[in-house]
Design a protein around this motif. Structure first.
Motif, short mmCIF file in Angstrom:
data_model
loop_
_atom_site.label_atom_id
_atom_site.label_comp_id
_atom_site.label_asym_id
_atom_site.label_seq_id
_atom_site.Cartn_x
_atom_site.Cartn_y
_atom_site.Cartn_z
N TYR A 153 -37.25 -18.20 38.94
CA TYR A 153 -36.11 -17.57 39.59
C TYR A 153 -35.71 -18.35 40.83
O TYR A 153 -36.57 -18.77 41.62
N TYR A 169 -29.50 -16.67 39.02
CA TYR A 169 -29.78 -17.77 38.09
C TYR A 169 -31.27 -18.06 37.97
O TYR A 169 -32.04 -17.85 38.89
N ARG A 170 -31.62 -18.62 36.81
CA ARG A 170 -33.00 -18.96 36.51
C ARG A 170 -33.05 -20.27 35.74
O ARG A 170 -32.09 -20.67 35.10
N HIS A 217 -35.07 -21.15 32.59
CA HIS A 217 -35.82 -20.31 31.64
C HIS A 217 -35.86 -20.92 30.25
O HIS A 217 -35.14 -21.88 29.95
N CYS A 268 -27.27 -20.09 34.15
CA CYS A 268 -28.69 -20.41 34.12
C CYS A 268 -28.91 -21.75 33.41
O CYS A 268 -28.03 -22.27 32.74
#
Length: 204
Positions: A154, A160-161, A163, A179
């Motif tokens: 994170y 936003y991430r 991932h 993201c």
């Protein structure tokens, strides 16, 4: 015969010193060096085995590259235009990963830090996303079908991430809402290498 040989020899000599030209007859211009360069020297032939992982089955394999040494080891650099993520190592090296990035209207830039890391994270779409996609679930527990994939990092107080993804075919494309997607194999590899507090530089 000697005269013919002399003419041929002179022609070859002239060609050898002439400036090269491209298919349109123009001299090629010297290209600027990119910020990141793949290092294909033999000393890197066993790099991934030294880390204990391979590039996996993702569409864009992890690659060792040379990088500007102004960046401290452990820094993550996201190059949105390239659709690549770099993890800075020591000695001017970096690991380069393929990523999926935000589609038109959802790209951004800035400097943040990783503020949390989660394995098989649950997903609660933000209200802005629900407004655009009312069909989305309001909450989804972590698992193989979760769009956040196997790991998530994170970024500050943003939505936003970095991932994983259950859609590895989208890696290298601009399809997200901001993201940065990676294959589950790559995001797990990155997750194991970085710590909370790591700097993330996003170049739009």
């Amino acid at each position: 015969m000697k005269r013919i040989f002399s003419i041929v020899f002179a022609t070859v000599a002239l060609l050898s010193i002439a400036a090269p030209v491209n298919a349109r007859g123009r001299q090629p211009q010297q290209q600027a060096q990119p910020d990141f360069q793949v290092d294909d020297s033999p000393s890197f032939s066993n790099f991934f085995s030294n880390f204990g992982t391979s590039s996996g089955s993702g569409p864009i394999p992890r690659t060792v590259v040379s990088i500007d040494t102004r960046y401290a080891p452990g820094t993550i650099i996201v190059n949105t235009a390239e659709r690549r993520l770099y993890l800075v190592q020591s000695n001017g090296q970096a690991l380069r990963y393929g990523i999926g990035v935000g589609r038109d209207g959802f790209r951004w830039g800035g400097v943040h830090r990783i503020t949390a890391k989660k394995e098989w994270p649950s997903w609660t779409p933000p209200s802005q996303m629900i407004a655009r996609r009312p069909d989305l679930p309001r909450h989804m527990e972590g698992g193989i079908d979760n769009p956040l994939g196997a790991r998530a990092m994170y970024l500050g107080s943003t939505l936003y991430r970095i991932h994983g993804s259950n859609e590895p075919e989208t890696i290298g494309q601009a399809v997200s809402s901001g993201c940065f997607r990676m294959t589950n194999d790559d995001v797990t590899d990155l997750y194991n290498r970085v710590s909370v507090g790591a700097t993330v530089i996003v170049k739009n």
